[in-house]
Design a protein around this motif. Structure first.
Motif, PDB file in Angstrom:
ATOM      1  N   GLU A 311      60.100  90.169 -15.165  1.00  0.00           N
ATOM      2  CA  GLU A 311      60.386  90.878 -13.916  1.00  0.00           C
ATOM      3  C   GLU A 311      61.711  90.398 -13.324  1.00  0.00           C
ATOM      4  O   GLU A 311      62.511  91.197 -12.827  1.00  0.00           O
ATOM      5  CB  GLU A 311      59.249  90.634 -12.924  1.00  0.00           C
ATOM      6  CG  GLU A 311      59.535  91.264 -11.587  1.00  0.00           C
ATOM      7  CD  GLU A 311      58.494  90.902 -10.537  1.00  0.00           C
ATOM      8  OE1 GLU A 311      57.322  90.692 -10.917  1.00  0.00           O
ATOM      9  OE2 GLU A 311      58.873  90.827  -9.356  1.00  0.00           O
ATOM     10  N   LEU A 314      64.506  91.879 -15.139  1.00  0.00           N
ATOM     11  CA  LEU A 314      64.670  93.269 -14.740  1.00  0.00           C
ATOM     12  C   LEU A 314      65.411  93.367 -13.407  1.00  0.00           C
ATOM     13  O   LEU A 314      66.338  94.166 -13.241  1.00  0.00           O
ATOM     14  CB  LEU A 314      63.290  93.911 -14.621  1.00  0.00           C
ATOM     15  CG  LEU A 314      63.315  95.417 -14.474  1.00  0.00           C
ATOM     16  CD1 LEU A 314      63.711  96.050 -15.795  1.00  0.00           C
ATOM     17  CD2 LEU A 314      61.955  95.924 -14.028  1.00  0.00           C
ATOM     18  N   ARG A 315      65.009  92.534 -12.466  1.00  0.00           N
ATOM     19  CA  ARG A 315      65.675  92.552 -11.162  1.00  0.00           C
ATOM     20  C   ARG A 315      67.163  92.214 -11.330  1.00  0.00           C
ATOM     21  O   ARG A 315      68.030  92.803 -10.674  1.00  0.00           O
ATOM     22  CB  ARG A 315      65.021  91.559 -10.198  1.00  0.00           C
ATOM     23  CG  ARG A 315      63.660  92.029  -9.692  1.00  0.00           C
ATOM     24  CD  ARG A 315      62.994  90.997  -8.811  1.00  0.00           C
ATOM     25  NE  ARG A 315      61.641  91.391  -8.442  1.00  0.00           N
ATOM     26  CZ  ARG A 315      61.348  92.135  -7.377  1.00  0.00           C
ATOM     27  NH1 ARG A 315      62.309  92.553  -6.583  1.00  0.00           N
ATOM     28  NH2 ARG A 315      60.101  92.456  -7.111  1.00  0.00           N
ATOM     29  N   LEU A 409      64.229  90.225 -21.030  1.00  0.00           N
ATOM     30  CA  LEU A 409      63.785  91.584 -21.340  1.00  0.00           C
ATOM     31  C   LEU A 409      63.349  91.729 -22.793  1.00  0.00           C
ATOM     32  O   LEU A 409      62.802  92.743 -23.184  1.00  0.00           O
ATOM     33  CB  LEU A 409      64.902  92.582 -21.007  1.00  0.00           C
ATOM     34  CG  LEU A 409      65.163  92.655 -19.497  1.00  0.00           C
ATOM     35  CD1 LEU A 409      66.449  93.385 -19.195  1.00  0.00           C
ATOM     36  CD2 LEU A 409      63.988  93.320 -18.794  1.00  0.00           C
TER      37      LEU A 409
ATOM     38  N   PHE B  92      65.426 101.426 -20.101  1.00  0.00           N
ATOM     39  CA  PHE B  92      64.968 100.621 -21.233  1.00  0.00           C
ATOM     40  C   PHE B  92      64.006 101.411 -22.094  1.00  0.00           C
ATOM     41  O   PHE B  92      63.335 102.330 -21.650  1.00  0.00           O
ATOM     42  CB  PHE B  92      64.281  99.352 -20.724  1.00  0.00           C
ATOM     43  CG  PHE B  92      65.190  98.489 -19.920  1.00  0.00           C
ATOM     44  CD1 PHE B  92      66.039  97.590 -20.543  1.00  0.00           C
ATOM     45  CD2 PHE B  92      65.237  98.585 -18.539  1.00  0.00           C
ATOM     46  CE1 PHE B  92      66.894  96.792 -19.801  1.00  0.00           C
ATOM     47  CE2 PHE B  92      66.081  97.803 -17.791  1.00  0.00           C
ATOM     48  CZ  PHE B  92      66.916  96.903 -18.425  1.00  0.00           C
ATOM     49  N   HIS B  96      59.846  99.421 -18.567  1.00  0.00           N
ATOM     50  CA  HIS B  96      60.057  98.260 -17.691  1.00  0.00           C
ATOM     51  C   HIS B  96      59.952  98.600 -16.221  1.00  0.00           C
ATOM     52  O   HIS B  96      60.817  98.255 -15.427  1.00  0.00           O
ATOM     53  CB  HIS B  96      61.439  97.627 -17.951  1.00  0.00           C
ATOM     54  CG  HIS B  96      61.458  96.713 -19.129  1.00  0.00           C
ATOM     55  ND1 HIS B  96      60.536  95.714 -19.311  1.00  0.00           N
ATOM     56  CD2 HIS B  96      62.293  96.642 -20.191  1.00  0.00           C
ATOM     57  CE1 HIS B  96      60.807  95.074 -20.423  1.00  0.00           C
ATOM     58  NE2 HIS B  96      61.857  95.616 -20.988  1.00  0.00           N
ATOM     59  N   LEU B  98      57.892  97.952 -12.647  1.00  0.00           N
ATOM     60  CA  LEU B  98      57.060  96.874 -12.105  1.00  0.00           C
ATOM     61  C   LEU B  98      55.700  97.455 -11.737  1.00  0.00           C
ATOM     62  O   LEU B  98      55.617  98.377 -10.923  1.00  0.00           O
ATOM     63  CB  LEU B  98      57.723  96.243 -10.878  1.00  0.00           C
ATOM     64  CG  LEU B  98      59.018  95.483 -11.178  1.00  0.00           C
ATOM     65  CD1 LEU B  98      59.581  94.852  -9.911  1.00  0.00           C
ATOM     66  CD2 LEU B  98      58.792  94.426 -12.238  1.00  0.00           C
ATOM     67  N   LEU B 109      64.172  99.860  -5.953  1.00  0.00           N
ATOM     68  CA  LEU B 109      64.483  98.457  -6.253  1.00  0.00           C
ATOM     69  C   LEU B 109      65.983  98.136  -6.362  1.00  0.00           C
ATOM     70  O   LEU B 109      66.461  97.209  -5.706  1.00  0.00           O
ATOM     71  CB  LEU B 109      63.734  98.036  -7.524  1.00  0.00           C
ATOM     72  CG  LEU B 109      63.849  96.572  -7.908  1.00  0.00           C
ATOM     73  CD1 LEU B 109      62.974  95.722  -6.994  1.00  0.00           C
ATOM     74  CD2 LEU B 109      63.443  96.368  -9.364  1.00  0.00           C
ATOM     75  N   TYR B 113      69.362  95.422  -3.849  1.00  0.00           N
ATOM     76  CA  TYR B 113      70.410  94.464  -4.182  1.00  0.00           C
ATOM     77  C   TYR B 113      71.784  95.028  -3.882  1.00  0.00           C
ATOM     78  O   TYR B 113      72.790  94.406  -4.131  1.00  0.00           O
ATOM     79  CB  TYR B 113      70.271  94.037  -5.645  1.00  0.00           C
ATOM     80  CG  TYR B 113      68.912  93.431  -5.895  1.00  0.00           C
ATOM     81  CD1 TYR B 113      68.548  92.253  -5.240  1.00  0.00           C
ATOM     82  CD2 TYR B 113      67.977  94.040  -6.720  1.00  0.00           C
ATOM     83  CE1 TYR B 113      67.298  91.712  -5.418  1.00  0.00           C
ATOM     84  CE2 TYR B 113      66.724  93.489  -6.910  1.00  0.00           C
ATOM     85  CZ  TYR B 113      66.395  92.321  -6.257  1.00  0.00           C
ATOM     86  OH  TYR B 113      65.156  91.778  -6.423  1.00  0.00           O
TER      87      TYR B 113
END
Ligand SMILES: Nc1ncnc2c1ncn2[C@@H]1O[C@H](COP(=O)(O)OP(=O)(O)OP(=O)(O)O)[C@@H](O)[C@H]1O
Ligand SMILES: [Mg+2]
Lengths: 412, 234
Positions: A311, A314-315, A409, B92, B96, B98, B109, B113
């Motif tokens: 995770e 991914l972030r 990943l 991906f 992937h 969450l 998400l 950022y």
């Protein structure tokens, strides 16, 4: 705000696994808080008790010489005299001086219905200042004039007042001592005091030495005593007083048996040392408990970070910087610590409130104090918790920040 | 000619597998212009994912250079790399997403950022999900969505920051043929809107839609073909 919500939601979604850790923290904090609160209460209570005991008091007793001195043989009895009080007042650093002697005698209430056989303390007017006690409002202690005029006045201990009059507001009433009527001018309250002699002061009757001496043929005081200016110079003050008294008594100042002394300042220092030692001991036990809980937090956080590596990768792939990942992870640990520690503090406050509701004997209470969670203690505990959280969380957070997105990943 | 959006020069990646070096990429030169649609194909192990990771700033080359919009990625520190990644959308092979977040939260998400206010994030994420045809599934969790739907959420997430470059590693690899067709159509549509796409695929039907088909073997480009998209390119 959003971040906080998300943080709490994530913590909530992990609740099953976090619960034992949080409970550990809660009990660790509870234990530490209660121990520190009792330590605080004990300290405050002992401080008060020491102060009310005449913490800067030096008391002298006449003894018997154990060695010859200037041609005089050993085995001479040393008798203190009322004039020794004036002598003590000449010594540097003496703020107040008094004498004391006492006997048990029959006391009868003014209406003749009740009697008792208390300790009658025949003292000087500065006795109160030396022992740092207080007379209850509405009354006074013995005065210089009482001594000069040999007035038949008395100050009564609150417990004795209860016994004789079934009440404590007895200023102005009379009682019979030594077959003479004495007027009560003040009441000495019930307080916890250390190092009292001949029983608790609140059960005694205080009369002027000058009045009592001729009535009962009390020529010599058992004790002369002084209040000194500085507990830190207790040893020096004692030596100065000893030199003067020994000179008057014509005995060797080094002869401890001839002139016995009870230096409360030195005793108080020892007692304070014990109190401090006890508090440090309680603190160490409490902090150890908290450390055990912190190890649990560190373990759990390491596991959570390892699980979260994909995770985190991914972030990062979506633009999170290592610093953002690190602080986010640290915040999670601190949230865990905050929840556990906060509930522990709350429980401790409740528990201590409950303890304080239990009725206790006032004297016992005087030693236990009111174990309350002070603001300072709470802040210290919060600081310790923050430190634990920081230490427990820093390493896992650094691990999280060091995650390489490609590696993370590839996990699947 | 303007500077290419993406430019690789002798890009090399050597992995270490138990002491023996593995040349995943053995010197690749490639330019991708804005608005280009490039398909990367090649047998398994030919270095496609390795190349994508370099382009996406998820990895650094062992040797050679990778420039994105004029910036050489080899010289960047982790924080600057993170900033550059915000300009790239990544899809991906295995979605992937969450699992704890809803479709909207997953899509929002990357905006977190990018210093976007929470309300604006949610609005942008909703709009993007509507764009990929999932307006009715905003608050579903990934496990409540089909594979094709999950991949569309992943594409929406890659697009929500309106990136300069969209990278997709086998976007149809885990989907059945019907869902694969949907994604193929969606990618083509996005490209026609003017986006730059680099797509890794085994799927010849998908590759054929691209403007250029880059064929890799043993870490080298062996051939570049022209696809159906070449004629349509703007
Ligand atoms: N971290 C690594 N450590 C060691 N070897 C690696 C690593 N990553 C990739 N490789 C090797 O590098 C080569 C290229 O791998 P890559 O994943 O780029 O292939 P690919 O073309 O994407 O294959 P596939 O179609 O199966 O996904 C392979 O031989 C692979 O085993
Ligand atoms: Mg691959």
């Amino acid at each position: 705000m959003n971040e906080l919500r998300e943080l709490l939601r994530e913590t909530w979604s992990n609740r099953r696994r976090l619960l034992p850790v949080v409970i550990g923290l809660c009990f660790g904090t509870l234990g530490l808080s209660v121990l520190l609160a009792f330590g605080d209460g004990f300290d405050t209570a002992m401080n008060g008790a020491l102060q009310r005991s005449g913490e800067t008091m030096v008391r002298w007793f006449g003894g018997v010489t154990s060695r010859p001195f200037r041609g005089q043989p050993a085995g001479r009895g040393m008798a203190l005299l009322p004039d020794d009080v004036a002598l003590l007042r000449q010594v540097p650093g003496v703020l107040a001086a008094s004498l004391e002697t006492g006997i048990n005698a029959r006391v009868v209430s003014d209406d003749g219905t009740r009697s008792a056989n208390p300790y009658i303390a025949a003292v000087g007017h500065e006795w109160l200042a030396i022992r740092r006690r207080t007379v209850e409002p509405g009354g006074r202690f013995l005065s210089p004039l009482d001594e000069v005029e040999r007035r038949r006045v008395a100050v009564i201990g609150a417990e004795l007042a209860q016994q004789l009059f079934r009440r404590e507001d007895v200023v102005g009433r009379t009682l019979r001592v030594f077959d003479q009527p004495f007027t009560i001018v003040g009441v000495l309250g019930i307080e916890t005091a250390l190092m009292q002699s001949n029983g608790n002061d609140s059960g005694k009757l205080f009369v002027p030495f000058a009045t009592a001496a001729p009535l009962r043929g009390l020529r010599n005081p058992q004790i002369v005593m002084a209040r000194i200016d500085d507990a830190g110079r207790a040893r020096e003050r004692e030596t100065q007083q000893r030199a003067l008294l020994a000179g008057r008594l014509q005995c060797d100042p080094a002869d401890r048996a001839a002139l016995r002394v009870s230096n409360h300042a030195l005793t108080a220092r020892d007692i304070r040392g014990i109190v401090t030692g006890t508090r440090v001991f309680l603190l160490v036990i409490g902090v150890l408990g908290l450390l055990v809980a912190a190890v649990g937090v560190a373990n759990m956080t390491v596991v959570l970070v390892e699980e979260r590596v994909p995770e985190i990768g991914l972030r990062m792939a979506f633009g999170a910087t290592p610093a953002q990942i690190r602080w986010r992870q640290l915040a999670e640990t601190l949230a865990m610590v905050g929840i556990g520690g906060g509930s522990g503090l709350l429980l401790a406050a409740l528990l201590l409130w409950g303890v304080n509701q239990v009725p206790l004997d006032p004297v016992a209470k005087g030693y236990l104090g009111d174990p309350l969670l002070s603001v300072t203690t709470s802040l210290v505990i919060a600081g310790l918790l923050g430190l634990c959280g920081g230490i427990a969380g820093w390493h896992p957070a650094s691990r999280a920040a060091a995650v390489q997105p490609v590696e993370a990943l590839r996990h699947d | 000619m303007t500077e290419p959006l993406l430019s690789l020069r002798s890009a090399t990646k050597v992995h270490d597998r138990g002491g023996a070096p593995v040349h995943a990429l053995a010197g690749v030169d490639l330019d991708v212009q804005r608005g280009d649609y490039v398909a990367l194909t090649g047998p398994s192990g030919s270095g496609k994912s390795t190349l994508m990771n370099l382009i996406g700033c998820l990895d650094r080359p062992t040797a050679g250079h990778c420039r994105i919009a004029g910036t050489d990625t080899t010289a960047l520190d982790p924080a600057d790399l993170a900033a550059l990644r915000r300009r790239i959308g990544f899809v991906f092979q295995s979605f992937h997403l969450l699992p704890g977040l809803t479709a909207v939260q997953n899509v929002a998400l990357p905006l977190r950022y990018g210093n976007v206010a929470p309300a604006a994030r949610e609005r942008a994420a909703t709009a993007m999900l509507e764009r990929v045809g999932l307006g009715a599934r905003l608050h579903h969790h990934p496990r409540e969505l089909s594979g094709g739907q999950q991949q569309r959420v992943a594409i929406a997430r890659a697009l929500v920051t309106t990136p300069d470059l969209l990278l997709a590693d086998e976007p149809t690899g885990n989907l059945d043929s019907r869902a694969g067709v949907e994604i193929r159509d969606l990618l083509e549509e996005l490209w026609r809107e003017g986006r730059t796409l680099v797509v890794v695929t085994h799927d010849e039907a998908l590759a054929a839609r691209a403007a250029r088909i880059v064929r890799l073997l043993d870490g080298r480009i062996v051939r570049i073909d022209t696809g159906a998209g070449a004629g349509a390119a703007s």
